[in-house]
Design a protein around this motif. Structure first.
Motif, PDB file in Angstrom:
ATOM      1  N   TRP A  83     -11.129  -1.570  32.576  1.00 61.19           N
ATOM      2  CA  TRP A  83     -11.651  -2.638  31.382  1.00 61.19           C
ATOM      3  C   TRP A  83     -13.014  -2.113  31.054  1.00 61.19           C
ATOM      4  O   TRP A  83     -13.314  -2.478  29.868  1.00 61.19           O
ATOM      5  CB  TRP A  83     -11.553  -3.923  31.851  1.00 61.19           C
ATOM      6  N   THR A  84     -13.796  -1.237  31.604  1.00 61.43           N
ATOM      7  CA  THR A  84     -15.071  -0.862  31.218  1.00 61.43           C
ATOM      8  C   THR A  84     -14.640   0.354  30.028  1.00 61.43           C
ATOM      9  O   THR A  84     -15.403   0.446  29.151  1.00 61.43           O
ATOM     10  CB  THR A  84     -15.783   0.247  32.241  1.00 61.43           C
ATOM     11  N   LEU A  85     -13.651   1.061  30.222  1.00 63.42           N
ATOM     12  CA  LEU A  85     -13.127   1.903  29.045  1.00 63.42           C
ATOM     13  C   LEU A  85     -12.460   0.989  27.985  1.00 63.42           C
ATOM     14  O   LEU A  85     -12.627   1.478  26.730  1.00 63.42           O
ATOM     15  CB  LEU A  85     -12.302   3.040  29.716  1.00 63.42           C
ATOM     16  N   SER A 129     -18.741   1.597  35.761  1.00 66.44           N
ATOM     17  CA  SER A 129     -17.601   2.031  36.469  1.00 66.44           C
ATOM     18  C   SER A 129     -17.952   1.766  37.968  1.00 66.44           C
ATOM     19  O   SER A 129     -17.024   1.128  38.910  1.00 66.44           O
ATOM     20  CB  SER A 129     -17.166   3.424  36.158  1.00 66.44           C
ATOM     21  N   SER A 130     -19.383   2.372  38.469  1.00 63.51           N
ATOM     22  CA  SER A 130     -19.414   2.019  39.776  1.00 63.51           C
ATOM     23  C   SER A 130     -19.541   0.656  40.174  1.00 63.51           C
ATOM     24  O   SER A 130     -19.150   0.214  41.267  1.00 63.51           O
ATOM     25  CB  SER A 130     -20.806   2.446  40.004  1.00 63.51           C
ATOM     26  N   LEU A 131     -20.323  -0.438  39.223  1.00 67.31           N
ATOM     27  CA  LEU A 131     -20.239  -1.607  39.618  1.00 67.31           C
ATOM     28  C   LEU A 131     -19.049  -2.303  39.414  1.00 67.31           C
ATOM     29  O   LEU A 131     -18.541  -3.181  40.495  1.00 67.31           O
ATOM     30  CB  LEU A 131     -21.223  -2.316  38.447  1.00 67.31           C
ATOM     31  N   THR A 132     -18.127  -2.018  38.659  1.00 65.68           N
ATOM     32  CA  THR A 132     -16.962  -2.793  38.559  1.00 65.68           C
ATOM     33  C   THR A 132     -15.973  -2.339  39.781  1.00 65.68           C
ATOM     34  O   THR A 132     -15.411  -3.069  40.397  1.00 65.68           O
ATOM     35  CB  THR A 132     -16.227  -2.402  37.230  1.00 65.68           C
ATOM     36  N   ALA A 159      -7.973   5.328  30.883  1.00 70.01           N
ATOM     37  CA  ALA A 159      -8.110   4.195  31.764  1.00 70.01           C
ATOM     38  C   ALA A 159      -8.462   4.524  33.127  1.00 70.01           C
ATOM     39  O   ALA A 159      -8.993   3.714  33.990  1.00 70.01           O
ATOM     40  CB  ALA A 159      -6.689   3.576  31.475  1.00 70.01           C
ATOM     41  N   VAL A 160      -7.889   5.709  33.544  1.00 72.18           N
ATOM     42  CA  VAL A 160      -7.647   6.076  35.052  1.00 72.18           C
ATOM     43  C   VAL A 160      -9.043   6.754  35.637  1.00 72.18           C
ATOM     44  O   VAL A 160      -9.340   6.415  36.476  1.00 72.18           O
ATOM     45  CB  VAL A 160      -6.333   6.962  35.255  1.00 72.18           C
ATOM     46  N   TRP A 161      -9.845   7.373  34.610  1.00 71.90           N
ATOM     47  CA  TRP A 161     -10.888   8.215  35.065  1.00 71.90           C
ATOM     48  C   TRP A 161     -11.941   7.340  35.826  1.00 71.90           C
ATOM     49  O   TRP A 161     -12.651   8.049  36.908  1.00 71.90           O
ATOM     50  CB  TRP A 161     -11.147   9.295  34.157  1.00 71.90           C
ATOM     51  N   PRO A 162     -12.268   6.224  35.459  1.00 72.70           N
ATOM     52  CA  PRO A 162     -13.421   5.537  36.145  1.00 72.70           C
ATOM     53  C   PRO A 162     -13.079   5.317  37.585  1.00 72.70           C
ATOM     54  O   PRO A 162     -14.049   5.352  38.532  1.00 72.70           O
ATOM     55  CB  PRO A 162     -13.428   4.251  35.322  1.00 72.70           C
TER      56      PRO A 162
END
Length: 412
Positions: free
Chosen positions: A136-138, A118-121, A329-332
């Motif tokens: 998209w990570t999730l 999440s941090s990287l994206t 979807a939103v939490w990251p």
């Protein structure tokens, strides 16, 4: 892709804990065996806060990419090891002890995976599309859960003597192949502009945890409470399988397909919820997802007690793909945007992993409260409703950040 691989490994354990492990890793096959088996699923969530402190520190000190390589290889090793373990009939109580050890390794790996991804994206994404890209990570995580459930569909159809001897091991062994593929994909990742800028300016925190607790302790607490919403996912993906089989009389195959379909539709709805959060904000989408999932859960569980497959699949999609998927979807982006780039990995990892403790033990807690009894849908529904209200209330106290430039996130 990395998230899909990591969570294929993580969730095949959940399927096995619901369907296989009560029969082979414990001395009896009654309710106590199910409680102990589902508790082993939760043990990974004990390791996750420890792993979050350790991996968060290095994620903020040496970079997101290096930690993500470590998490992938650790998860692959632990999962392959589970497929090689002896059973209770072979070595007695040593079998569940070894199972817990391997599960703890999985938890250590998972602690850094989503925070790192999440941090990287987020730090690579355009300012006005952070929620869409981090969703998209999730989506990768849901892909892993789909693969995990589908891997157990053919296993569940095997004769018992094959299923409980060699059949259940195959999905765990297959993870080794997938990990190798993901390793070669992940090694091409570039470090984020945010981390590289901090490095050039000599702004890397010596002790990220100290900075985090000094400047962001309220945000950490907020993330912990919001992250308990993940309990809806583990109730849906693990406990509900056992409920459908034990109370509703569903076949293992049908129960697994309910999870597959719910997650498959979420592959399409989660990016849409991410796009919506980029237009109207993180908070309304997250709160809607939490409350919607809790509202539909009792109807989904009750549908398993009647012969109505179409209704069961429709409610599975409603509770997960149209409800929980919004918060998922939103939490990251929502959580990560609470922290500055100096401590983002640590804040995201520690906050989520402490909150995810509730998710890890939710199946065993609800089972102990009678969740697998004839009226088990009642305690399960009450439990998910309380979790949803806590998460939604905590989200209300957060700052809305969807219009804040990435470089200014987490600054006061």
């Amino acid at each position: 892709m990395g998230s899909a691989v990591e969570y294929y490994d993580f969730f095949i354990f959940g399927s096995a804990a619901a369907l296989i492990f009560p029969h082979i890793f414990f001395p009896d096959t009654g309710t106590s065996a199910y409680i102990m088996s589902l508790a082993t699923f939760g043990f990974a969530y004990i390791a996750r806060p420890v792993g979050a402190v350790f991996l968060g520190h290095f994620g903020d000190r040496i970079g997101r990419r290096k930690v993500l390589m470590f998490t992938l290889l650790t998860m692959g090793f632990a999962t392959f090891l589970i497929g090689c373990l002896p059973t209770f009939s072979q070595v007695g109580w040593l079998a569940p002890i070894l199972l817990v050890f391997a599960r703890l390794l999985q938890g250590l790996s998972a602690a850094g995976e989503q925070a790192g991804a999440s941090s990287l994206t987020l730090e690579h994404a355009p300012d006005d599309r952070r929620s869409f890209f981090t969703s998209w990570t999730l989506t990768g995580t849901q892909g892993g859960q789909i693969l995990a459930a589908m891997a157990f569909i053919p296993v569940s159809a095997l004769p018992d003597d094959v299923k409980y001897s060699i059949g259940w091991r195959v999905p765990f062994w297959l993870s080794a192949v997938i990990v190798v593929v993901a390793f070669f994909i992940r090694r091409t990742l570039e470090e984020t502009p945010e981390f590289e800028a901090n490095k050039r300016k000599n702004e890397i925190a010596r002790l990220p945890l100290g900075v985090l607790l000094r400047d962001h302790w309220r945000d950490v607490l907020r993330v912990v409470l919001c992250a308990t919403i993940a309990a809806v996912s583990t109730v849906y993906g693990t406990l509900a399988i056992s409920y459908g089989k034990e109370v509703g009389g569903l076949s293992e195959t049908t129960a697994l397909w309910l999870v597959v379909v719910g997650n498959a539709v979420a592959l399409f709805t989660q990016p849409l919820f991410g796009m919506l959060a980029d237009r109207i904000g993180r908070k309304p989408v997250f709160i809607y997802g939490a409350l919607m999932a809790a509202a539909v859960m009792p109807f989904y569980l009750q549908s398993m007690q009647v012969d109505a497959p179409a209704l069961q699949f429709a409610l599975s999609i409603l509770v997960f793909s149209c409800g929980y998927a919004a918060a998922n979807a939103v939490w990251p982006s929502f959580y990560a945007e609470m922290f500055s780039s100096k401590v983002r990995f640590s804040g995201l990892a520690i906050g989520t992993q402490l909150g995810f403790l509730m998710a890890g033990f939710a199946p065993s807690i609800v089972t102990a409260l009678g969740g697998l009894g004839e009226d088990g849908w009642i305690p399960t529904s009450i439990f998910t409703a309380v979790i949803a209200v806590v998460a939604a209330t905590s989200a209300l106290t957060a700052r809305e950040t969807f219009r804040v430039p990435t470089r200014q996130l987490g600054l006061r």
